[in-house]
Design a protein around this motif. Structure first.
Motif, PDB file in Angstrom:
ATOM      1  N   ARG A 190       0.833  -1.209   0.000  1.00 12.51           N
ATOM      2  CA  ARG A 190       0.000   0.000   0.000  1.00 12.51           C
ATOM      3  C   ARG A 190       0.865   1.255   0.000  1.00 12.51           C
ATOM      4  O   ARG A 190       0.607   2.199  -0.735  1.00 12.51           O
ATOM      5  CB  ARG A 190      -0.908   0.023   1.233  1.00 12.51           C
TER       6      ARG A 190
ATOM      7  N   GLY B 114      -3.390   4.742   7.382  1.00 12.25           N
ATOM      8  CA  GLY B 114      -4.401   3.891   6.775  1.00 12.25           C
ATOM      9  C   GLY B 114      -5.774   4.035   7.390  1.00 12.25           C
ATOM     10  O   GLY B 114      -6.691   3.282   7.048  1.00 12.25           O
TER      11      GLY B 114
ATOM     12  N   PRO C 140      -8.254   3.891   3.317  1.00 16.78           N
ATOM     13  CA  PRO C 140      -7.307   2.759   3.415  1.00 16.78           C
ATOM     14  C   PRO C 140      -7.063   2.033   2.100  1.00 16.78           C
ATOM     15  O   PRO C 140      -6.065   1.334   1.957  1.00 16.78           O
ATOM     16  CB  PRO C 140      -7.977   1.837   4.445  1.00 16.78           C
TER      17      PRO C 140
END
Length: 842
Positions: free
Chosen positions: A202, A319, A323
């Motif tokens: 991420r 996050g 997210p």
């Protein structure tokens, strides 16, 4: 009659035909009449759904057809209900396309059906990022990025430790590494999980020194995406540079923040972001002026809730907020620790240009290929220049200077040192400014000197404070007219953005830290020249006193923050460089005698044996003074003795330092270090630590015992400190011949092959080695421990380390050791387990 049971159920007209005879009352749930009615209704319903689905599928197919014209029909359905139905059908289609492994088709379809406003965003970003102003402000001439872009050398990982060293020192260390030490990564692939990583990525943190190409990497990534060349699974990319975020003083929601900086997003609803893959790029963490208080900031999950920019950023990075979004953060190494490690999934290091990429850059940048070849040859002839060319900005500076000088056959000496290169660059920028904005071809020395002195004052004062970016009030304090400085587009870049109702302003910076350091050194010299006119005939020259004091100041800096400043100051002290700056200096303040005094003082400091890194900088300082006597001394000694190796050769401390400098600056990359070629002494090993660290492979029998510091023969502060640290650790844990591990622990991610055959570390030594192996940054692939007295205890520690970090070690040699039956069984199990990379076990 009063009960509800006497009433018919309300007619649901949306189900279609209601022409059935309503006088026929259903007699119950099993009534044949009710069942027939439902069958009829659902048959018609099925036909309508299939009809709508077929129609939409045809529309989707048409969109994906190669013959489809983007400017053709784009359905605009004002019926909210029908529009919602089409949205549901699109989600179903995308779901099943991905189910049948047609992800690319799904991504293309979703992109084509994006709201028009967001397609406008993509077009705007393409227009914005397709051109580049190398080192220049928007006032300069730009080039098409795709025409001059040279791929950068980017690698995975890097230690999580903060590196506060001067960035040129880091660049010089990078330049010594063999390219086989790291796995290169394409810029467009930074979000792909690394080998053995199961968790999706991420957040990516990309580190790199100033001017190394981080922002250009961001620009190229966005351009490739906007042009449809890469990362088409990402639907929206939003650049959010910290320079812009710093200037927003009011509370606002994340949606408002995007709307202000990217106006095309105003029509997007907050729920839309759940349906699309979004990437946020935070460029320039080192320029962040926000507190980024990850521990105390309130938690925020709603993108429509207002908060300070600092709270929005910390929640995005943690996050809590959005997210599903991908995050890319770029930073200089010293600032990277502002992001908690648990918030980062992958770390990348931008290493600038490797050697082939340097050559490629000059050949792309310079149209005349014969001239480009001559420039490459010249740059290669000066190791200090060639090392600095790891930095793309320095390549641009060199191309700017050398194309003009070598292309027009000017009589001036072609620059061979950093100081000469930056001096010519400053002269070129001054002439360019005079011609472009004043229409003159002759520089007014007084006006030019006044402007450069003001810029130098700004550079020096901000360098002392450690600042790389400054504001209007900083410029005004140094007597700089904001309008005047903006025309020095190659020297001082103006970053300015119109705000949309926000409190934005102007931010200034030099195009690179090295330019700031050069101007700071020039300011120091100009100030000295004004203050010491007529004082050069005393026994101890003020100039010599100044330079010696600056040498001492640089040596006292643990992190090397004054190293490059010192090189420039010494270079500017030469009469040849001062002649180039005639008109700026009130008089020439140099002589060969005083230069020799300064060089002798530096050589004295080398003999006093500072740390290897400081010795290396002192040799670069000697190069700036055109003094290479120590290097020539070692070359002559080796030639006279005919020594192919240095086993048994006795060198003085200064000669050792010269040898290390020559090895590290050799054009040959340090791929393998063999201790057997050198004198197997404690002093030799300590002297050669920088060479060992720069090597990919280290091997050899280490024939020395660990001793307490009081028994060591060294008499210098640095060597005593090194031996104190090593001996303490070795005495407590090894009690044997094992100097390598403390060295390797300081730089674990570069070594791939370690040969310790026929040493005697025993179980305590292998336990210490195991701490190296279990470090997640350790990439060791081959470990040789033949005849190292490893028993069951050491083998157990080794196995535990391999279980902690199973991704890299491929070959392990434990011949002539005694791991015991249990150790053999456990090692054999690792060999057979596919989770581990171990392929060869002896």
């Amino acid at each position: 009659m009063k009960s509800d049971r006497s009433m018919d159920r309300p007619i649901k007209f949306c189900l279609g035909d209601t022409s059935a005879d309503l006088s026929l009352k259903p007699e119950g749930p099993e009534s044949p009449i009710a069942k027939n009615n439902l069958d009829s209704i659902f048959k018609e319903l099925e036909q309508k759904i299939i009809s709508v689905m077929k129609s939409e599928l045809k529309s989707f197919r048409r969109l994906l057809s190669p013959d489809y014209l983007e400017c053709s029909e784009r359905d605009q359905d004002n019926d909210e209900g029908h529009s919602r139905v089409k949205e549901w059908l699109l989600k179903i289609t995308l779901h099943f396309l991905r189910k049948i492994n047609q992800t690319d088709l799904a991504n293309r379809l979703q992109t084509k059906l994006m709201p028009v406003s967001l397609q406008t965003l993509k077009s705007r970003l393409q227009d914005k990022y397709q051109r580049i102003n190398e080192g220049m402000s928007n006032l300069g001439d730009s080039a098409r990025l795709n025409e001059i872009y040279t791929e950068l050398y980017i690698t995975e990982g890097g230690s999580g430790e903060v590196n506060n060293e001067h960035e040129v020192r880091q660049i010089e260390r990078v330049s010594r590494r063999s390219e086989t030490q790291e796995t290169p990564v394409n810029c467009n692939d930074i979000f792909k999980p690394s080998l053995g990583q199961d968790k999706p990525v991420r957040t990516v943190l990309t580190k790199g020194v100033a001017g190394i190409g981080k922002t250009v990497s961001v620009q190229k990534f966005i351009l490739d995406w906007a042009e449809g060349k890469a990362n088409q699974d990402v639907h929206f990319i939003f650049p959010l540079p910290f320079r812009q975020l710093n200037l927003i003083q009011k509370n606002l929601s994340f949606m408002d923040l995007l709307n202000h900086l990217h106006t095309e997003t105003k029509e997007i609803k907050s729920t839309d972001y759940d349906d699309y893959k979004v990437m946020l790029i935070f460029d320039g963490l080192d320029e962040c002026r926000l507190p980024l208080d990850f521990h105390n900031n309130l938690s925020l999950t709603d993108v429509s809730e207002s908060a300070s920019v600092d709270v929005l950023l910390t929640n995005l990075i943690k996050g809590n907020l959005l997210p599903s979004a991908l995050l890319w953060i770029t930073s200089r190494p010293a600032a990277a620790n502002q992001i908690p490690p648990e918030c980062v999934d992958q770390v990348m290091e931008v290493r600038g240009f490797n050697d082939p990429q340097k050559d490629e850059y000059f050949r792309k940048r310079i149209n005349d290929q014969r001239l480009a070849d001559r420039i490459v040859t010249h740059i290669r002839s000066s190791r200090s220049l060639y090392i600095m060319c790891h930095i793309p900005v320095f390549c641009w500076i060199s191309a700017t200077v050398l194309e003009r000088m070598m292309g027009k056959a000017e009589r001036s000496e072609i620059p061979k040192t950093l100081t000469q290169m930056f001096t010519h660059f400053l002269i070129f920028q001054t002439k360019l400014k005079t011609q472009k904005y004043e229409g003159k071809y002759e520089i007014n020395p007084y006006l030019a000197g006044k402007t450069i002195l003001s810029l130098g004052k700004l550079a020096f004062e901000q360098l002392e404070k450690g600042n790389l970016i400054f504001y209007e009030e900083d410029l005004k304090k140094c007597g700089i007219d904001v309008r005047e400085v903006s025309v020095y587009s190659g020297v001082c870049t103006q970053i300015f953005r119109e705000g949309f109702g926000l409190q934005l302003g102007k931010v200034y910076s030099f195009v690179h830290l090295s330019v700031q350091e050069f101007l700071a050194a020039l300011f120091k010299l100009l100030s000295f020249s004004e203050q010491n006119t007529g004082l050069e005939n005393v026994s101890m020259s003020p100039m010599t006193s100044l330079l010696k004091g600056e040498v001492d100041k640089a040596l006292q800096s643990e992190n090397g923050h004054w190293d490059l400043f010192l090189r420039f100051l010494l270079g500017l002290s030469l009469e040849s460089n001062q002649t180039l700056l005639q008109g700026l200096l009130s008089k020439t303040i140099s002589s060969s005698q005083r230069n020799q005094e300064t060089a002798d003082y530096i050589k004295q400091k080398i003999r006093e044996n500072p740390s290897p890194e400081k010795s290396i900088n002192l040799f670069y300082c000697l190069n700036e003074l055109n003094d290479r006597s120590l290097e020539q001394e070692v070359q002559t000694y080796l030639s006279r003795t005919g020594a192919r190796c240095l086993s048994g050769v006795k060198l003085s401390p200064a000669q050792w330092s010269a040898l290390v400098f020559m090895m590290l600056n050799s054009e040959e990359q340090l791929d393998e270090f063999k201790l057997s070629k050198y004198d197997p002494s404690e002093e030799c090993l300590l002297r050669l630590l920088p060479v060992i660290k720069a090597s990919r492979k280290a091997e050899g029998e280490i024939g020395m015992q660990a001793r307490e510091p009081k028994e060591c023969s060294a008499n210098t502060k640095w060597q005593k400190q090194q031996q104190t640290n090593m001996a303490r650790e070795l005495k407590q844990q090894l009690k044997a011949k094992f100097y390598s591990v403390p060295t390797l622990k300081s730089n674990p991610s570069h070594l791939r092959d370690l040969d310790l055959n026929n040493n005697n570390p025993g179980d305590p030594g292998v336990k210490l080695l195991s701490t190296l192996l279990e470090d997640p940054h350790c990439k060791l692939e081959k470990l040789q421990l033949w005849g190292c007295s490893v028993g069951e205890e050491g083998c157990t520690a080794l196995i535990s380390a391999l279980r902690s970090n199973p991704s890299h070690l491929r070959e392990l040699n434990l011949n002539f050791n005694k791991p015991g039956d249990s150790g053999v069984k456990l090692l054999s199990a690792l060999l057979e387990d596919p989770q581990y990379k171990l392929e060869k076990l002896q």
